[in-house]
Design a protein around this motif. Structure first.
Motif, mmCIF file in Angstrom:
data_model
loop_
_atom_site.group_PDB
_atom_site.id
_atom_site.type_symbol
_atom_site.label_atom_id
_atom_site.label_comp_id
_atom_site.label_asym_id
_atom_site.label_seq_id
_atom_site.Cartn_x
_atom_site.Cartn_y
_atom_site.Cartn_z
ATOM 1 N N ASP A 25 -11.030 11.337 -8.083
ATOM 2 C CA ASP A 25 -11.266 12.766 -7.869
ATOM 3 C C ASP A 25 -10.433 13.635 -8.810
ATOM 4 O O ASP A 25 -10.444 14.862 -8.705
ATOM 5 N N GLY A 26 -9.699 13.003 -9.736
ATOM 6 C CA GLY A 26 -8.910 13.753 -10.710
ATOM 7 C C GLY A 26 -7.571 14.246 -10.195
ATOM 8 O O GLY A 26 -6.898 15.018 -10.870
ATOM 9 N N LYS A 27 -7.164 13.799 -9.002
ATOM 10 C CA LYS A 27 -5.895 14.263 -8.429
ATOM 11 C C LYS A 27 -4.796 13.215 -8.601
ATOM 12 O O LYS A 27 -5.067 12.015 -8.567
ATOM 13 N N VAL A 28 -3.579 13.699 -8.777
ATOM 14 C CA VAL A 28 -2.388 12.853 -8.816
ATOM 15 C C VAL A 28 -1.550 13.223 -7.601
ATOM 16 O O VAL A 28 -1.146 14.382 -7.448
ATOM 17 N N LYS A 29 -1.320 12.258 -6.707
ATOM 18 C CA LYS A 29 -0.586 12.526 -5.460
ATOM 19 C C LYS A 29 0.692 11.699 -5.423
ATOM 20 O O LYS A 29 0.704 10.547 -5.854
ATOM 21 N N VAL A 30 1.748 12.305 -4.894
ATOM 22 C CA VAL A 30 3.038 11.616 -4.765
ATOM 23 C C VAL A 30 3.354 11.460 -3.283
ATOM 24 O O VAL A 30 3.310 12.427 -2.527
ATOM 25 N N TRP A 31 3.663 10.208 -2.892
ATOM 26 C CA TRP A 31 3.891 9.863 -1.481
ATOM 27 C C TRP A 31 5.327 9.415 -1.289
ATOM 28 O O TRP A 31 5.891 8.735 -2.138
ATOM 29 N N ASN A 32 5.892 9.773 -0.151
ATOM 30 C CA ASN A 32 7.222 9.316 0.227
ATOM 31 C C ASN A 32 7.076 7.994 0.975
ATOM 32 O O ASN A 32 6.376 7.935 1.989
ATOM 33 N N THR A 33 7.740 6.928 0.505
ATOM 34 C CA THR A 33 7.558 5.612 1.131
ATOM 35 C C THR A 33 8.202 5.540 2.509
ATOM 36 O O THR A 33 7.798 4.731 3.335
ATOM 37 N N ASN A 34 9.216 6.389 2.768
ATOM 38 C CA ASN A 34 9.865 6.376 4.091
ATOM 39 C C ASN A 34 8.995 7.046 5.144
ATOM 40 O O ASN A 34 8.820 6.527 6.251
ATOM 41 N N SER A 35 8.447 8.209 4.810
ATOM 42 C CA SER A 35 7.641 8.947 5.793
ATOM 43 C C SER A 35 6.162 8.581 5.715
ATOM 44 O O SER A 35 5.427 8.765 6.677
ATOM 45 N N GLY A 36 5.699 8.054 4.565
ATOM 46 C CA GLY A 36 4.280 7.724 4.401
ATOM 47 C C GLY A 36 3.408 8.950 4.194
ATOM 48 O O GLY A 36 2.190 8.867 4.335
ATOM 49 N N LEU A 37 4.010 10.103 3.855
ATOM 50 C CA LEU A 37 3.244 11.340 3.702
ATOM 51 C C LEU A 37 3.272 11.813 2.244
ATOM 52 O O LEU A 37 4.225 11.560 1.513
ATOM 53 N N CYS A 38 2.199 12.512 1.870
ATOM 54 C CA CYS A 38 2.106 13.088 0.527
ATOM 55 C C CYS A 38 2.833 14.431 0.521
ATOM 56 O O CYS A 38 2.610 15.260 1.400
ATOM 57 N N PHE A 39 3.724 14.640 -0.480
ATOM 58 C CA PHE A 39 4.460 15.910 -0.504
ATOM 59 C C PHE A 39 4.106 16.775 -1.699
ATOM 60 O O PHE A 39 4.525 17.923 -1.765
ATOM 61 N N VAL A 40 3.332 16.263 -2.656
ATOM 62 C CA VAL A 40 2.867 17.130 -3.742
ATOM 63 C C VAL A 40 1.579 16.541 -4.326
ATOM 64 O O VAL A 40 1.417 15.324 -4.413
ATOM 65 N N THR A 41 0.660 17.420 -4.699
ATOM 66 C CA THR A 41 -0.603 17.027 -5.326
ATOM 67 C C THR A 41 -0.787 17.839 -6.602
ATOM 68 O O THR A 41 -0.678 19.067 -6.582
ATOM 69 N N PHE A 42 -1.041 17.121 -7.697
ATOM 70 C CA PHE A 42 -1.302 17.792 -8.973
ATOM 71 C C PHE A 42 -2.803 17.729 -9.252
ATOM 72 O O PHE A 42 -3.398 16.648 -9.228
ATOM 73 N N THR A 43 -3.396 18.866 -9.542
ATOM 74 C CA THR A 43 -4.862 18.949 -9.685
ATOM 75 C C THR A 43 -5.283 19.395 -11.084
ATOM 76 O O THR A 43 -6.389 19.881 -11.259
ATOM 77 N N GLU A 44 -4.400 19.222 -12.090
ATOM 78 C CA GLU A 44 -4.713 19.730 -13.424
ATOM 79 C C GLU A 44 -5.816 18.934 -14.120
ATOM 80 O O GLU A 44 -6.540 19.468 -14.961
ATOM 81 N N HIS B 282 -7.277 10.818 -1.170
ATOM 82 C CA HIS B 282 -8.121 10.949 -2.354
ATOM 83 C C HIS B 282 -9.583 11.003 -1.913
ATOM 84 O O HIS B 282 -10.012 10.225 -1.073
ATOM 85 N N PHE B 283 -10.323 11.931 -2.514
ATOM 86 C CA PHE B 283 -11.713 12.129 -2.103
ATOM 87 C C PHE B 283 -12.559 10.909 -2.460
ATOM 88 O O PHE B 283 -13.415 10.482 -1.701
ATOM 89 N N ASN B 284 -12.329 10.346 -3.644
ATOM 90 C CA ASN B 284 -13.031 9.134 -4.066
ATOM 91 C C ASN B 284 -12.046 7.968 -4.100
ATOM 92 O O ASN B 284 -10.978 8.045 -3.525
ATOM 93 N N ASN B 285 -12.426 6.904 -4.817
ATOM 94 C CA ASN B 285 -11.567 5.729 -4.867
ATOM 95 C C ASN B 285 -10.216 6.028 -5.501
ATOM 96 O O ASN B 285 -10.093 6.886 -6.374
ATOM 97 N N MET B 286 -9.216 5.279 -5.059
ATOM 98 C CA MET B 286 -7.888 5.346 -5.653
ATOM 99 C C MET B 286 -7.853 4.368 -6.821
ATOM 100 O O MET B 286 -8.168 3.187 -6.646
ATOM 101 N N ALA B 287 -7.507 4.845 -8.011
ATOM 102 C CA ALA B 287 -7.653 4.016 -9.215
ATOM 103 C C ALA B 287 -6.364 3.331 -9.638
ATOM 104 O O ALA B 287 -6.398 2.225 -10.169
#
Length: 909
Positions: free
Chosen positions: A394-413, A372-377
């Protein structure tokens, strides 16, 4: 060991500043994230954050050639020697000044550190039996300004240092008679990179204004002669002939001072000399673009350069042929690294917190992550605990996989800050509320925004809740003091709930009833009945402004955090208060650098802003404007454990007292901004200004916890903080926690029971000793046909423990059917008794569901792939040309078999 949570991983941040490194095998990137180190394994698609941290943000990392050790240095020059094998800190050291770069020699025996205008060469730890891990060998003086970069020759005989004074210095790592030091000019700006050619003393130097100089040496590396061998063959020289070298033996080691004039030549040995053979320019056609990072791969002769505009170039040297040019973003590239094979190039953009790995031959991204570009809310766990969704400023919604620790989709609407996010009970829909006046629903199957809920008049939504069925969506407004209700099915606005006289700060649906609880700044919590025409069922009076409200998982209790630092507990049926916790003193708020009052006085205005019940409802997790997270026991109303989430002094409000050494007659030294501007190379136009633009803004973020959530499995919890998304887990720590232990419970006695085929007895003994490896050995020794008998004869107290262990094994093991048999028999034979302890068994069942769901996802992808391949083969066979009747008959039979196999695959799925 119920609260033995340890730091497990850092999500939501992949790169902040400093240099990137590849692991020895070239499959993983080692990236500094704030004051921590993250390792991103691209082969296995996982990330890991080491359980070590420095006191300030990390500026440079040096990794040994064998990949076992790393030297990590922060902004102040404090260094840690870290083992990358055991993930432990081996040694602490302080360089007392900021360090600009660090590099191990290719043979791993030495490493060079540059700080200010000096290069310090140390013996690499572990190569010699020495008490001190960091033993200084030589100090090299030469440049007049700060040093910027280092490179070694392949044989570790010499190294080169670049400087901000536009000069490049070649130094001998040993006492060579014909190469003590050599100074190279030719540039008009700061040296960004200097690189030796493979198995040669030839040099490439790159400066910030986009100029590459190619230098040729008249001596091969084998031509370097040790000074001792020369000294033996000639008489001792007088002292005045040793002007080019000054030595001071002692604590500082040997000191070598370079001078601008050429070293005196020896009559017998010819000194090494350099000649500039060509000069190349990156900035063509008059455009000016600062070159900010460079890396060179010696075996393939490829130079990678990154620029302030986000463009990077690949050139083949020494001909300077452009292979590739691409723009990865509009922000400055802060760091570049190439892996050992030369296939992958890693780029770090500090402004965006972006980490990219590019495969230049196929021109594709191997890895692309951004925090996230700014703070995580805010954050929320999915019902099975596999995913975490985060919303940021920053207006983004990110989804993270708890097993891999990586983000697999970002919604920017969203077009403004996301204030709250949550999952529906199905786990496939994410709902987010934002200050842009919309509530949006996202589909995790098709990765799209399929619903957008809005209010009749524009409103800023600060809170969000979705009921258990997933049909009702509610959001609270902070400007109109109203609560809006929508239908998920139709997207229509159902009702506007009015009654609060202040901003609605938090919403929570009851897990068992159609009741909505809303906390507001008007010092009330209102319970709204969703079945009886949305009327106020109860109004709970608070002693201060309500900040957060949450239901216990069984719906029988309500926890409310208020502005005066208290957590109050209420019975939602009787509207009576059942207890309260005064938690202001547990927050231990730090003093900000701009505060005029002490931390103790400022703590009176601080409070918890986020609450979360554990899965069994016995404890509550609380956090707020502080670096501490507290776990309270609800029944006893006492503090059980307190976690310090960060020790990073680069954040504000970390220390209780101001540092008196930083106080001057003008106030705190930290408030006297010395023009610390952008790193993009702002032109210094005024005389006396050391760096940067005096009008640029200086920002130091304050440490805070904006959201907290327990995992549905109960094995971990996550906190959205200024640092990122911190995950604390019970699984990562090796804690020996025996149960009902006595002298007879030993590994030998357990294995004796296995030999006697007393399976149930062996399982009971293994769980009393409680060593995971031994438990796994015992379980996997039990024959498959004996599983129902063993499960039926187990004592009740061990059933829950065994089910939890089976769930954890199922997540990692490849013995899928075996562990599924254990889980099925335990649930079938003991289901009724487990149901009676439903509150305590929920985390275990959630963990089991998470493991099964993960395997189901992996296998369904494989089945889909096989099914499509079969269909493709069938379609291909039908497209063949005219066939003989016999062949057609055979083909018809094959097609029938193929169609039958496809139908079987469909049935399996």
């Amino acid at each position: 060991m119920k609260f033995a949570y340890r730091f497990s991983n850092l999500l939501g941040a992949v790169y902040r500043q400093g240099n990137l490194n590849f692991s020895k095998d070239g499959n993983a990137v080692i990236s500094p994230v704030g004051n921590r180190i993250s390792i991103f394994d691209m082969k296995n698609n996982t990330s890991e954050t080491l359980p070590i941290s420095t006191t300030k943000n990390i500026t440079c990392v040096g990794v040994s050639p064998d990949g076992c050790l790393a030297v990590v240095v922060d902004e102040d020059g404090a260094a840690l020697l870290v083992s990358l094998i055991t993930r432990a800190v081996l040694h602490h050291f302080h360089f007392h000044k900021p360090v600009s770069s660090i590099r191990f020699s290719p043979d791993g025996r030495k490493f060079v550190v540059t700080k200010e205008n000096v290069a310090l060469m140390y013996h690499a730890p572990g190569k010699q039996r020495e008490f001190n891990a960091f033993v200084l060998d030589k100090s090299y003086y030469g440049p007049y300004d700060e040093t910027t970069c280092i490179d070694w020759t392949d044989d570790s005989k010499c190294f080169v240092v670049g400087s901000k004074d536009m000069s490049t210095w070649v130094f001998g790592a040993e006492r060579w008679a014909n190469l003590i030091y050599y100074s190279l000019g030719g540039h008009k700006d700061v040296i960004v990179g200097c690189f030796f050619e493979k198995d040669s003393l030839n040099l490439y130097t790159v400066s910030q204004d986009g100029v590459l100089c190619v230098w040729e040496s008249d001596t091969e590396p084998d031509g370097l002669v040790l000074k001792k061998s020369v000294d033996k063959s000639k008489p001792a020289r007088p002292e005045e002939d040793e002007e080019e070298e000054e030595r001071a033996e002692g604590e500082e080691g040997e000191v070598i001072r370079g001078k601008t004039e050429t070293p005196k030549t020896n009559s017998k040995i010819k000194n090494v000399r350099y000649k500039q053979i060509s000069k190349h320019f990156f900035n063509k056609e008059g455009e000016f673009n600062n070159l900010t990072a460079a890396a060179y791969h010696k075996p393939t002769h490829i130079l990678v350069t990154g620029f302030a505009s986000g463009i990077f170039h690949l050139h083949e040297l020494p001909e300077f042929n452009l292979i590739h040019s691409l723009s990865i973003s509009d922000q400055r590239i802060a760091s570049v690294a190439i892996n050992s094979s030369g296939d992958w190039i890693a780029f770090g953009c500090s402004r965006k917190g972006q980490l990219l790995v590019w495969e230049w031959q196929s021109e594709s991204y191997v890895f692309k992550q951004q925090g996230h570009f700014n703070n995580m809310a805010s954050l929320a766990y999915s019902p099975d605990g596999q995913y975490v969704v985060t919303g940021g400023d920053d207006g983004k919604v990110k989804v993270w996989n708890t097993n891999s620790g990586l983000c697999f989709v970002t919604f920017t609407e969203h077009t403004s800050s996301v204030t709250s996010v949550t999952f529906t009970s199905s786990g496939f829909v994410i709902v987010s509320a934002s200050l842009d006046g919309t509530v949006r629903a996202f589909d995790l199957h098709r990765y799209r925004n399929f619903r957008t809920f809005t209010s009749p008049r524009p409103a800023q939504f600060s809170s969000l809740a979705v009921d258990v069925s997933g049909e009702l969506v509610s959001a609270g407004a902070q400007d109109s003091f109203e609560i809006f209700l929508w239908s998920m099915q139709t997207g229509r606005l159902l009702e506007v709930l009015s009654g609060h006289e202040g901003p609605v700060s938090s919403l929570s649906f009851s897990p068992v009833q159609s009741v909505l609880a809303s906390a507001s700044w008007d010092r009330t919590v209102r319970l709204w009945d969703m079945l009886d025409s949305w009327q106020v069922k109860e109004t709970l009076p608070l002693t201060s402004d309500g900040l957060c409200v949450t239901y216990r998982p069984d719906g029988q209790q309500l926890a409310v955090a208020t502005l005066n630092g208290e957590i109050s507990f209420w019975n939602p049926q009787t509207a009576a208060q059942t207890g309260s916790i005064a938690g202001r003193h547990d927050l231990e708020v730090g003093r900000k650098e701009t505060d005029k009052i002490t931390a103790k006085q400022s703590a009176k205005g601080k409070s918890f802003t986020s609450l979360c019940y554990s899965a069994d409802g016995e404890s509550v997790l609380a956090g707020g404007h502080s670096k501490f997270v507290c776990i309270y026991n609800v029944q006893e109303q006492m503090l059980m454990k307190k976690f310090e989430i960060s020790c990073n002094l680069s954040f504000d409000a970390m220390e209780e007292f101001l540092d008196r050494r930083k106080m001057t007659e003008f106030g705190s030294l930290t408030l006297v901004d010395d023009g610390a501007g952008d790193e993009d190379g702002v032109d210094i136009s005024l005389p006396g200004v050391r760096r940067g633009d005096m009008s640029s803004r200086h920002f130091k973020p304050e440490i805070r916890v904006s959201s907290l959530r327990f995992s549905p499995t109960g094995r971990s919890w996550a906190a959205a903080t200024t640092e990122g998304l911190l995950v604390y887990s019970l699984d990562g720590s090796l804690v020996f926690d025996p149960y009902d232990l006595d002298l007879d419970v030993t590994p030998a006695s357990i294995r004796k029971q296995l030999r006697l085929q007393e399976w149930a007895s062996a399982i009971v003994l293994a769980f009393r000793l409680n060593e995971n490896a031994l438990k796994q050995e015992v379980l996997e020794t039990v024959p498959q046909q004996q599983i129902p008998v063993v499960c039926g004869s187990l004592p009740d107290i061990y059933v829950e423990k065994l089910l939890g262990f089976v769930a954890s094994c199922l997540e990692k093991s490849s013995h899928l059917q075996f562990y599924m048999s254990w889980a099925q028999n335990l649930l079938m034979l003991h289901g009724q008794r487990l149901k009676n302890r439903s509150a305590s068994i929920v985390p275990t069942l959630q963990s089991l569901q998470k493991s099964i769901q993960r395997h189901f996802d992996n296998l369904s992808k494989l089945c889909d792939f096989n099914m499509y391949n079969i269909r493709y083969a069938v379609a291909l066979s039908k497209q063949k040309g005219i066939k003989r009747p016999a062949e057609e008959e055979e083909d018809d039979e094959d097609e029938g078999m193929s169609e039958a196999s496809v139908e079987e695959t469909d049935l399996m799925l």
